[in-house]
Design a protein around this motif. Structure first.
Motif, PDB file in Angstrom:
ATOM      1  N   THR A   1      35.665  42.137  34.216  1.00 17.26           N
ATOM      2  CA  THR A   1      36.856  42.630  34.911  1.00 17.26           C
ATOM      3  C   THR A   1      37.630  43.571  34.001  1.00 17.26           C
ATOM      4  O   THR A   1      37.917  43.237  32.856  1.00 17.26           O
ATOM      5  CB  THR A   1      37.763  41.450  35.315  1.00 17.26           C
ATOM      6  OG1 THR A   1      37.070  40.632  36.247  1.00 17.26           O
ATOM      7  CG2 THR A   1      39.056  41.951  35.938  1.00 17.26           C
TER       8      THR A   1
ATOM      9  N   LEU B   1      50.964  46.585  33.063  1.00 17.10           N
ATOM     10  CA  LEU B   1      50.355  45.268  32.924  1.00 17.10           C
ATOM     11  C   LEU B   1      50.674  44.685  31.554  1.00 17.10           C
ATOM     12  O   LEU B   1      51.023  43.509  31.429  1.00 17.10           O
ATOM     13  CB  LEU B   1      48.845  45.378  33.140  1.00 17.10           C
ATOM     14  CG  LEU B   1      48.063  44.082  33.228  1.00 17.10           C
ATOM     15  CD1 LEU B   1      46.826  44.271  34.099  1.00 17.10           C
ATOM     16  CD2 LEU B   1      47.636  43.567  31.866  1.00 17.10           C
TER      17      LEU B   1
ATOM     18  N   LEU C   1      46.588  37.332  30.033  1.00 15.61           N
ATOM     19  CA  LEU C   1      46.593  37.475  31.494  1.00 15.61           C
ATOM     20  C   LEU C   1      45.679  36.416  32.107  1.00 15.61           C
ATOM     21  O   LEU C   1      46.047  35.739  33.071  1.00 15.61           O
ATOM     22  CB  LEU C   1      46.105  38.875  31.882  1.00 15.61           C
ATOM     23  CG  LEU C   1      45.857  39.117  33.372  1.00 15.61           C
ATOM     24  CD1 LEU C   1      47.165  39.017  34.158  1.00 15.61           C
ATOM     25  CD2 LEU C   1      45.199  40.481  33.599  1.00 15.61           C
ATOM     26  N   PHE C   2      44.504  36.253  31.507  1.00 18.31           N
ATOM     27  CA  PHE C   2      43.544  35.281  32.023  1.00 18.31           C
ATOM     28  C   PHE C   2      44.136  33.872  32.012  1.00 18.31           C
ATOM     29  O   PHE C   2      44.078  33.146  33.003  1.00 18.31           O
ATOM     30  CB  PHE C   2      42.274  35.333  31.170  1.00 18.31           C
ATOM     31  CG  PHE C   2      41.186  34.440  31.655  1.00 18.31           C
ATOM     32  CD1 PHE C   2      40.480  34.747  32.807  1.00 18.31           C
ATOM     33  CD2 PHE C   2      40.847  33.289  30.959  1.00 18.31           C
ATOM     34  CE1 PHE C   2      39.454  33.920  33.256  1.00 18.31           C
ATOM     35  CE2 PHE C   2      39.836  32.459  31.406  1.00 18.31           C
ATOM     36  CZ  PHE C   2      39.134  32.777  32.557  1.00 18.31           C
TER      37      PHE C   2
ATOM     38  N   PHE D   1      38.948  38.337  38.536  1.00 16.16           N
ATOM     39  CA  PHE D   1      38.327  37.416  37.579  1.00 16.16           C
ATOM     40  C   PHE D   1      37.333  36.504  38.299  1.00 16.16           C
ATOM     41  O   PHE D   1      36.244  36.230  37.807  1.00 16.16           O
ATOM     42  CB  PHE D   1      39.393  36.582  36.861  1.00 16.16           C
ATOM     43  CG  PHE D   1      40.088  37.307  35.752  1.00 16.16           C
ATOM     44  CD1 PHE D   1      39.396  38.181  34.918  1.00 16.16           C
ATOM     45  CD2 PHE D   1      41.449  37.116  35.516  1.00 16.16           C
ATOM     46  CE1 PHE D   1      40.040  38.851  33.873  1.00 16.16           C
ATOM     47  CE2 PHE D   1      42.100  37.777  34.481  1.00 16.16           C
ATOM     48  CZ  PHE D   1      41.398  38.643  33.666  1.00 16.16           C
TER      49      PHE D   1
ATOM     50  N   LYS E   1      44.670  40.897  27.559  1.00 12.91           N
ATOM     51  CA  LYS E   1      43.818  40.506  28.679  1.00 12.91           C
ATOM     52  C   LYS E   1      43.618  39.000  28.682  1.00 12.91           C
ATOM     53  O   LYS E   1      43.620  38.357  29.731  1.00 12.91           O
ATOM     54  CB  LYS E   1      42.467  41.213  28.549  1.00 12.91           C
ATOM     55  CG  LYS E   1      41.547  41.023  29.742  1.00 12.91           C
ATOM     56  CD  LYS E   1      40.183  41.655  29.465  1.00 12.91           C
ATOM     57  CE  LYS E   1      39.240  41.513  30.644  1.00 12.91           C
ATOM     58  NZ  LYS E   1      37.898  42.044  30.348  1.00 12.91           N
TER      59      LYS E   1
ATOM     60  N   VAL F   1      42.651  45.687  37.560  1.00 13.95           N
ATOM     61  CA  VAL F   1      43.679  44.721  37.941  1.00 13.95           C
ATOM     62  C   VAL F   1      44.985  45.453  38.220  1.00 13.95           C
ATOM     63  O   VAL F   1      45.637  45.251  39.259  1.00 13.95           O
ATOM     64  CB  VAL F   1      43.896  43.678  36.821  1.00 13.95           C
ATOM     65  CG1 VAL F   1      45.074  42.765  37.170  1.00 13.95           C
ATOM     66  CG2 VAL F   1      42.631  42.864  36.596  1.00 13.95           C
TER      67      VAL F   1
ATOM     68  N   VAL G   1      46.690  33.479  34.647  1.00 17.56           N
ATOM     69  CA  VAL G   1      46.063  33.349  35.954  1.00 17.56           C
ATOM     70  C   VAL G   1      45.636  31.903  36.177  1.00 17.56           C
ATOM     71  O   VAL G   1      45.895  31.314  37.231  1.00 17.56           O
ATOM     72  CB  VAL G   1      44.849  34.284  36.087  1.00 17.56           C
ATOM     73  CG1 VAL G   1      43.986  33.898  37.282  1.00 17.56           C
ATOM     74  CG2 VAL G   1      45.302  35.730  36.219  1.00 17.56           C
TER      75      VAL G   1
ATOM     76  N   ALA H   1      44.583  39.824  39.568  1.00  9.58           N
ATOM     77  CA  ALA H   1      43.711  39.360  38.493  1.00  9.58           C
ATOM     78  C   ALA H   1      42.867  38.171  38.954  1.00  9.58           C
ATOM     79  O   ALA H   1      41.679  38.086  38.647  1.00  9.58           O
ATOM     80  CB  ALA H   1      44.542  38.986  37.264  1.00  9.58           C
TER      81      ALA H   1
ATOM     82  N   VAL I   1      41.016  45.585  32.952  1.00 13.09           N
ATOM     83  CA  VAL I   1      42.463  45.472  33.184  1.00 13.09           C
ATOM     84  C   VAL I   1      42.963  46.624  34.044  1.00 13.09           C
ATOM     85  O   VAL I   1      43.901  46.460  34.824  1.00 13.09           O
ATOM     86  CB  VAL I   1      43.261  45.434  31.865  1.00 13.09           C
ATOM     87  CG1 VAL I   1      43.020  44.135  31.138  1.00 13.09           C
ATOM     88  CG2 VAL I   1      42.942  46.612  30.994  1.00 13.09           C
TER      89      VAL I   1
ATOM     90  N   LEU J   1      50.424  41.030  39.892  1.00 11.09           N
ATOM     91  CA  LEU J   1      49.366  41.205  38.898  1.00 11.09           C
ATOM     92  C   LEU J   1      48.482  39.968  38.826  1.00 11.09           C
ATOM     93  O   LEU J   1      47.253  40.065  38.742  1.00 11.09           O
ATOM     94  CB  LEU J   1      49.984  41.498  37.531  1.00 11.09           C
ATOM     95  CG  LEU J   1      50.499  42.935  37.370  1.00 11.09           C
ATOM     96  CD1 LEU J   1      51.455  43.053  36.192  1.00 11.09           C
ATOM     97  CD2 LEU J   1      49.321  43.890  37.197  1.00 11.09           C
TER      98      LEU J   1
END
Lengths: 217, 217, 217, 217
Positions: free
Chosen positions: D39, D55, D65-66, D31, D62, D44, D69, D27, D41, D23
């Motif tokens: 973007t 996810l 997640l960012f 991104f 989100k 992704v 990342v 991502a 989700v 993931l």
DNA sequence: GATGAATGAGTATTCATTCAT
DNA sequence: AATGAATGAATACTCATTCAT
């Protein structure tokens, strides 16, 4: 010399006085073509050659404009012909055919007939207008036809059919023609267009023949 | 014991499969009643018992929903009856009356007939749909009626009238009835409602009488 | 007495003419700060002191607003200075340093430099704009620098290095400064801020020294 | 025998454990390419081969997640090379060039470098991440370069320039290369691509020459 | 754990209506 | 009276997030 003996207004003045009329004309076209909701007042104003603001000077709202369009264009085509009808020489069958053709020429074939399509399309959104239309247009028309049919039956010209139902056999094709003209018509290839006068003539003759007593030789 | 012997889907699954149908039903009602522009997608979703977002899960846009409603409900009522027609015992006149009544029961009287009103109302906004409707519904219906009329004329049962015009004398009252039902109908007092079967029956009989050869005694 | 001798427009008129500019200014700020997607048109309108609807009077969509912002603010800072460059008295090294400082003062230090950050950030979402920027800004800038470097080499002032690569040694620090100013800059404590003029000056001198032929005593 | 002496998980199990990694990879790509806001989700998840719901099993939002990342891909390229640096044989100039090339190969040329572009683009929307990046990546890198420069100056290898400014002459081209690669690069025709290693090499040599004391023959 | 159907808050855009000039 | 710039409520559509299965 002005043959009509009416004062001739200056051009400018006349245009001003016509503003509401020009707006109603433009609005009729657009409402018929696109329906109430899909017509933008700006487009109506533009077609009438005035600004959006000016429209609201004459009509307080889009809905009022719509109502004015309906009331303005709802004419009484059959009733107007009622006087002439009195002088009609001929059988009831000939009278019926003549009436249907008159209705077409005086109303169906004109721009004003778009009103019928409009009313049908928007009836559930504007029930008062639908009622108004029934009362002002449908009912008088039906009354006239009813009279002719009843007299023809009383005189032994037509068979004693159910007059209220026969009424619709006379009016349905007329309203159908108008609906078609303003909806499917523009989408059809020329070759498939319905020819109104010919259709009315044949339909009237079929009806009259169907209503008539069998010939006693 | 599961009497139908079919696997019972989970509640979620069953609902999922039903969604499009439920949405189309709700949309048909509202589009017919208010027209395309005046119908809000949220209202459609609410009537189908789902949220706005769910509607867009099944139909990518309001316009697509509209097209799906039309395509889904455009059935071929006359064509469907074409098979049975072959076995019909009776005169062409009886057949014509039977066909018109069948059309009413199979289509005119159902919710799906709202489609005809919808198409007529929105034809100029959705010309492709109007063309689709003509091709899928009007044309086949006309073809069927044309066949019957031509045969009756060939067999000496009907007079040699203009068949293309006579067609409309058959179909106009049917389309008129449907338009009326979905527009003026709801605005009329009960006492003034048109009674469809009776009207169709009398209209058919008038037409048939008008089309028939004079009795040779 | 109107000292400027210009007609004074009415308040409404003056504001009208200013609208697009005010909106573009507001949009530049917000797009640079938050990016395209994270900027709400309503916020742009609010910052320009108008309502949401007004924005759409001048720009048909958010994307059009974005493109207008880019096109409006893409100036040609190096090219503008090209004329003055012709009259520059000094060595090629001094010219290079002067050009870099000019670019900073005319563009890098202004709000318009946010455009470079914007383009870099959104290049993959708006490839046409990226291409436009390359063509209108990058290419002319590189052409100017290329000319200077080639002439200096031809005149024996600089060593015969790879000009295409040396180009980037001139431009990279400038673009870096602009990116930094609009991204990390605002997050840094004051003590750690890069001082643009000093950095450019020293960088130019390092480059020029690196490019120059060894002194032949 | 398994040469790594690690237990070999079943394929199924391994995939499960890799989910977060897959993931994060997906991502990162998206991104970097489109920015945070643009973007989705779902995209992704799709690229990672799982469903949207999955996810959210691994990343609560989100934004989380960012952040994951960024934290996952922020490596310490220069610091990693710090150990090897100690054993480097050569002049400070050679060391500087080697460091810059190392940084490119270990970081700039990899997918992880997209993080730098991302941070620059989203810095004002995620100031904590910008600060984190500065602290974890920029600062250590600068510290390393600072040490090298200071030592070279102390040893009389380089002239006593302003080290804090010279720092940026080293780092700006590297960050510029990374930004370019992930923004304008994909929009450029192949013929106009910047060749990173050659550019870095020449830039390093120009800088070193610019920094070096004049040759005393 | 994994799924994907469902949700609803959020955003771009439209358009009837107002009002200062 | 006429204008058209400005408004903001209304509406289609999106997408992060939830949760029953």
């Amino acid at each position: 010399m002005n043959p009509t003996d009416l004062p001739v207004p200056h051009k400018r003045e006349r245009r001003k006085q016509d503003r509401p009329g020009e707006l109603l004309d433009a609005a009729l076209d657009l409402f018929v073509e696109k329906g109430f909701a899909a017509t933008r007042v700006e487009e109506v104003a533009a077609r009438a050659g005035v600004s959006k603001g000016t429209l609201f000077l004459y009509f307080p709202s889009k809905e009022d404009l719509f109502k004015a369009v309906v009331r303005e264009n709802v004419v009484h085509p059959v009733t107007q012909g009622a006087g002439e009808m009195a002088h009609f020489k001929g059988t009831s069958g000939e009278l019926l055919e003549w009436m249907m053709l008159q209705w077409w020429h005086r109303y169906g074939a004109t721009k004003a007939s778009g009103i019928s399509k409009l009313i049908m399309s928007e009836a559930t959104n504007f029930p008062e207008l639908a009622a108004f239309y029934r009362q002002e247009v449908i009912e008088p028309g039906q009354a006239l036809v009813r009279t002719v049919l009843q007299r023809a039956i009383a005189q032994g010209e037509f068979r004693p059919v159910d007059v209220e139902l026969a009424l619709h056999s006379v009016m349905a094709p007329l309203l159908f023609l108008v609906m078609w003209k303003h909806s499917m018509g523009p989408c059809c290839p020329v070759s498939e267009q319905i020819k109104p006068e010919q259709f009315i003539t044949q339909h009237a003759q079929l009806l009259v023949r169907g209503l008539s007593l069998p010939q006693t030789p």
